[in-house]
Design a protein around this motif. Structure first.
Motif, PDB file in Angstrom:
ATOM      1  N   ASN A  49       1.124  -0.943   0.374  1.00 17.68           N
ATOM      2  CA  ASN A  49      -0.565   0.021   0.032  1.00 17.68           C
ATOM      3  C   ASN A  49       0.338   1.489  -0.001  1.00 17.68           C
ATOM      4  OD1 ASN A  49      -1.409   2.584   1.000  1.00 17.68           O
ATOM      5  ND2 ASN A  49      -3.168   0.740   1.484  1.00 17.68           N
ATOM      6  N   GLY A  50       1.104   1.809  -1.097  1.00 12.87           N
ATOM      7  CA  GLY A  50       1.565   3.402  -0.994  1.00 12.87           C
ATOM      8  C   GLY A  50       1.200   3.812  -0.781  1.00 12.87           C
ATOM      9  N   THR A  51       0.402   4.636  -0.182  1.00 11.88           N
ATOM     10  CA  THR A  51       0.012   5.329   0.952  1.00 11.88           C
ATOM     11  C   THR A  51       0.558   5.188   2.914  1.00 11.88           C
ATOM     12  OG1 THR A  51      -1.694   5.541   0.063  1.00 11.88           O
ATOM     13  CG2 THR A  51      -2.092   6.864   2.420  1.00 11.88           C
ATOM     14  N   ILE A  52       0.273   4.292   2.459  1.00  6.68           N
ATOM     15  CA  ILE A  52       1.061   3.453   4.241  1.00  6.68           C
ATOM     16  C   ILE A  52       2.772   3.559   4.220  1.00  6.68           C
ATOM     17  CG2 ILE A  52       1.348   0.991   5.684  1.00  6.68           C
ATOM     18  CD1 ILE A  52      -1.549   0.936   4.542  1.00  6.68           C
ATOM     19  N   GLN A  53       3.526   3.453   3.164  1.00  2.00           N
ATOM     20  CA  GLN A  53       4.895   3.098   2.321  1.00  2.00           C
ATOM     21  C   GLN A  53       4.935   4.907   3.068  1.00  2.00           C
ATOM     22  OE1 GLN A  53       6.675   1.554  -0.645  1.00  2.00           O
ATOM     23  NE2 GLN A  53       7.256   3.212  -0.956  1.00  2.00           N
ATOM     24  N   ASN A  54       4.448   5.259   2.319  1.00  7.45           N
ATOM     25  CA  ASN A  54       4.874   6.800   1.677  1.00  7.45           C
ATOM     26  C   ASN A  54       4.444   7.687   3.218  1.00  7.45           C
ATOM     27  OD1 ASN A  54       5.683   6.709  -0.449  1.00  7.45           O
ATOM     28  ND2 ASN A  54       4.715   7.259  -1.443  1.00  7.45           N
ATOM     29  N   TYR A  55       3.677   7.211   3.956  1.00  4.28           N
ATOM     30  CA  TYR A  55       4.082   7.570   5.345  1.00  4.28           C
ATOM     31  C   TYR A  55       4.336   7.589   6.744  1.00  4.28           C
ATOM     32  CZ  TYR A  55       1.481   9.621   9.800  1.00  4.28           C
ATOM     33  OH  TYR A  55       1.039  10.513  10.712  1.00  4.28           O
ATOM     34  N   TYR A  86       2.403   0.834  12.871  1.00  7.87           N
ATOM     35  CA  TYR A  86       0.915   1.678  13.061  1.00  7.87           C
ATOM     36  C   TYR A  86       1.452   3.436  13.790  1.00  7.87           C
ATOM     37  CZ  TYR A  86       0.426  -0.043  18.078  1.00  7.87           C
ATOM     38  OH  TYR A  86       0.877   0.227  19.225  1.00  7.87           O
ATOM     39  N   TYR A  87      -0.226   4.617  13.893  1.00  7.46           N
ATOM     40  CA  TYR A  87      -0.006   5.356  14.496  1.00  7.46           C
ATOM     41  C   TYR A  87      -1.231   4.925  15.675  1.00  7.46           C
ATOM     42  CZ  TYR A  87      -2.694   8.018  12.107  1.00  7.46           C
ATOM     43  OH  TYR A  87      -3.823   9.066  11.458  1.00  7.46           O
ATOM     44  N   LEU A  88      -0.946   5.168  16.583  1.00  9.04           N
ATOM     45  CA  LEU A  88      -2.596   6.024  17.824  1.00  9.04           C
ATOM     46  C   LEU A  88      -3.120   7.616  17.294  1.00  9.04           C
ATOM     47  CD1 LEU A  88      -2.331   3.461  20.497  1.00  9.04           C
ATOM     48  CD2 LEU A  88      -3.827   3.229  17.890  1.00  9.04           C
ATOM     49  N   ALA A  89      -3.561   7.886  17.393  1.00  6.63           N
ATOM     50  CA  ALA A  89      -3.993   9.618  17.572  1.00  6.63           C
ATOM     51  C   ALA A  89      -6.362   9.550  18.193  1.00  6.63           C
ATOM     52  CB  ALA A  89      -4.137  10.036  17.097  1.00  6.63           C
ATOM     53  N   LEU A  90      -5.365  10.341  19.386  1.00  8.65           N
ATOM     54  CA  LEU A  90      -7.324  10.362  19.740  1.00  8.65           C
ATOM     55  C   LEU A  90      -8.387  11.578  18.808  1.00  8.65           C
ATOM     56  CD1 LEU A  90      -6.330  11.674  23.291  1.00  8.65           C
ATOM     57  CD2 LEU A  90      -6.774   9.611  22.605  1.00  8.65           C
ATOM     58  N   THR A  91      -9.789  10.902  18.314  1.00 11.89           N
ATOM     59  CA  THR A  91     -10.354  11.385  17.953  1.00 11.89           C
ATOM     60  C   THR A  91     -11.244  11.822  18.936  1.00 11.89           C
ATOM     61  OG1 THR A  91     -11.041  11.199  16.269  1.00 11.89           O
ATOM     62  CG2 THR A  91     -11.096   8.895  17.082  1.00 11.89           C
ATOM     63  N   SER A  92     -12.968  12.028  18.141  1.00 14.23           N
ATOM     64  CA  SER A  92     -13.939  11.974  18.795  1.00 14.23           C
ATOM     65  C   SER A  92     -15.267  11.632  17.091  1.00 14.23           C
ATOM     66  CB  SER A  92     -14.370  12.640  19.420  1.00 14.23           C
ATOM     67  OG  SER A  92     -14.438  14.522  18.466  1.00 14.23           O
ATOM     68  N   TYR A  93     -15.978  10.775  17.149  1.00 11.39           N
ATOM     69  CA  TYR A  93     -17.220  10.639  16.885  1.00 11.39           C
ATOM     70  C   TYR A  93     -18.042  11.699  16.855  1.00 11.39           C
ATOM     71  CZ  TYR A  93     -13.660   7.194  14.728  1.00 11.39           C
ATOM     72  OH  TYR A  93     -13.085   7.222  14.111  1.00 11.39           O
ATOM     73  N   LYS A  94     -19.114  12.411  16.050  1.00 16.94           N
ATOM     74  CA  LYS A  94     -20.275  13.909  16.441  1.00 16.94           C
ATOM     75  C   LYS A  94     -21.502  12.631  16.650  1.00 16.94           C
ATOM     76  CE  LYS A  94     -21.523  18.129  15.151  1.00 16.94           C
ATOM     77  NZ  LYS A  94     -21.134  19.051  14.959  1.00 16.94           N
ATOM     78  N   ILE A  95     -22.234  12.793  17.592  1.00 23.91           N
ATOM     79  CA  ILE A  95     -23.819  12.275  17.899  1.00 23.91           C
ATOM     80  C   ILE A  95     -24.385  13.130  17.147  1.00 23.91           C
ATOM     81  CG2 ILE A  95     -25.824  12.200  19.034  1.00 23.91           C
ATOM     82  CD1 ILE A  95     -23.557  10.914  21.452  1.00 23.91           C
ATOM     83  N   GLY A  96     -25.315  12.963  16.053  1.00 22.15           N
ATOM     84  CA  GLY A  96     -25.995  13.617  15.126  1.00 22.15           C
ATOM     85  C   GLY A  96     -25.427  13.299  13.432  1.00 22.15           C
ATOM     86  N   ASP A  97     -24.516  12.851  13.478  1.00 18.56           N
ATOM     87  CA  ASP A  97     -23.660  12.726  12.019  1.00 18.56           C
ATOM     88  C   ASP A  97     -23.847  11.223  11.140  1.00 18.56           C
ATOM     89  OD1 ASP A  97     -22.488  12.185   9.680  1.00 18.56           O
ATOM     90  OD2 ASP A  97     -20.841  13.099  11.116  1.00 18.56           O
ATOM     91  N   SER A  98     -25.002  10.943  10.782  1.00 21.60           N
ATOM     92  CA  SER A  98     -25.372   9.700  10.564  1.00 21.60           C
ATOM     93  C   SER A  98     -24.580   8.628   9.841  1.00 21.60           C
ATOM     94  CB  SER A  98     -27.063   9.797   9.651  1.00 21.60           C
ATOM     95  OG  SER A  98     -26.057  10.439   8.471  1.00 21.60           O
ATOM     96  N   ASP A  99     -23.340   8.753   9.727  1.00 20.63           N
ATOM     97  CA  ASP A  99     -22.206   8.744   8.965  1.00 20.63           C
ATOM     98  C   ASP A  99     -21.348   7.979   9.971  1.00 20.63           C
ATOM     99  OD1 ASP A  99     -23.199   8.959   6.500  1.00 20.63           O
ATOM    100  OD2 ASP A  99     -22.308  10.215   5.456  1.00 20.63           O
ATOM    101  N   ASN A 100     -21.719   8.880  10.999  1.00 22.37           N
ATOM    102  CA  ASN A 100     -20.410   8.417  11.360  1.00 22.37           C
ATOM    103  C   ASN A 100     -21.244   7.587  13.071  1.00 22.37           C
ATOM    104  OD1 ASN A 100     -17.673   8.619  10.828  1.00 22.37           O
ATOM    105  ND2 ASN A 100     -18.468  10.637  11.165  1.00 22.37           N
ATOM    106  N   ARG A 101     -22.091   7.086  13.278  1.00 25.91           N
ATOM    107  CA  ARG A 101     -23.031   6.542  14.545  1.00 25.91           C
ATOM    108  C   ARG A 101     -22.231   5.162  14.030  1.00 25.91           C
ATOM    109  NH1 ARG A 101     -28.395   4.869  14.405  1.00 25.91           N
ATOM    110  NH2 ARG A 101     -28.075   4.430  16.420  1.00 25.91           N
ATOM    111  N   LEU A 102     -21.434   5.444  15.853  1.00 27.09           N
ATOM    112  CA  LEU A 102     -20.510   3.893  16.374  1.00 27.09           C
ATOM    113  C   LEU A 102     -21.883   2.448  16.387  1.00 27.09           C
ATOM    114  CD1 LEU A 102     -18.294   5.928  16.853  1.00 27.09           C
ATOM    115  CD2 LEU A 102     -17.651   4.239  18.151  1.00 27.09           C
TER     116      LEU A 102
END
Ligand SMILES: CC(C)(COP(=O)(O)OP(=O)(O)OC[C@H]1O[C@@H](n2cnc3c(N)ncnc32)[C@H](O)[C@@H]1OP(=O)(O)O)[C@@H](O)C(=O)NCCC(=O)NCCS
Length: 206
Positions: A49-55, A86-102
């Motif tokens: 995967n070129g994106t992963i290689q280049n990152y 690999y990497y880890l980062a903090l994130t959050s998913y907005k409630i009300g954003d239907s695409d991002n409903r966990l």
């Protein structure tokens, strides 16, 4: 050509083949995972995967040092070669954003704060020559254990990631129990709830 010259050349080329990483005996026991650092030979990292290689080559250490991400590499013994990362980062998913409903539970639990906190796993990749030998699973287990540790210091709902394709999503689901976001149309946005992580890990490892 004198016989000795041919023999020498054969000996030399045999030595080159023996030095090639592909020909080295691979021992998963010798692989460990450590924070990315200057000593790691990122420029030699090759990935399908070129994106992963280049990152890895161009961004991982800088972003790590800027605390945008925390990156971890798989190495064998004392070698500075990067077998995977690999990497880890903090994130959050907005409630009300239907695409991002966990899932339904996260909607209810985080209704007041309107965002679901999570740890994001990015750019997981294994050197092309070493794929299919267990390094990806080691990296994933390391990410899961680090997420468990983070959960002892800050609230979070899940470890989340974006699978690159359906085959990889099936691997994450089958081997580690990741589920697709309820709001995902592709099934590639995936998460593993922290409660499931903590229940699966041996006591005292978080
Ligand atoms: C996906 C990846 C990280 C897995 O690491 P790995 O070291 O090859 O995986 P492991 O050896 O630990 O596990 C192999 C398992 O992965 C599964 N797998 C790996 N890549 C797969 C793919 N592209 N399609 C389907 N299954 C895959 C296999 O089913 C295999 O299962 P098995 O052990 O039951 O046979 C690695 O193959 C890779 O770097 N791929 C290219 C980059 C990439 O796609 N990264 C994922 C970004 S979301």
């Amino acid at each position: 050509m004198p016989e000795s010259a041919g023999t020498n050349r054969e000996t030399e080329s045999a030595a080159l083949v023996a030095e090639s990483p592909k020909e080295l005996e691979f021992d998963l026991e010798s692989v460990h995972i450590e924070p990315i650092a200057k000593k790691h030979k990122r420029s030699a990292f090759v990935c399908t995967n070129g994106t992963i290689q280049n990152y890895c080559r161009n961004n991982a250490r800088q972003h790590n040092d800027d605390y945008m991400v925390r990156a971890f590499v798989a190495c064998s013994g004392d070698s500075p070669e990067v077998l995977g990362y690999y990497y880890l980062a903090l994130t959050s998913y907005k409630i009300g954003d239907s695409d991002n409903r966990l899932d339904d539970r996260s909607d209810v639990k985080f209704d007041r704060s309107k965002a679901v906190p999570a740890v994001y796993l990015g750019m997981i990749g294994v050197h092309t020559d070493y794929q299919g030998k267990g390094i990806g699973s080691l990296l994933m287990m390391d990410a899961i254990q680090r997420t468990a540790k983070i959960s002892q210091h800050a609230g979070l709902y899940a470890l989340a990631l974006d699978a690159v394709d359906e085959a990889v999503a099936a691997y994450y689901s089958g081997k580690f129990g990741f589920k697709s976001f309820k709001g995902s149309t592709t099934g590639l946005e995936m998460f593993l709830p922290i409660l499931e992580i903590l229940a699966a890990l041996p006591r005292g490892t978080a």
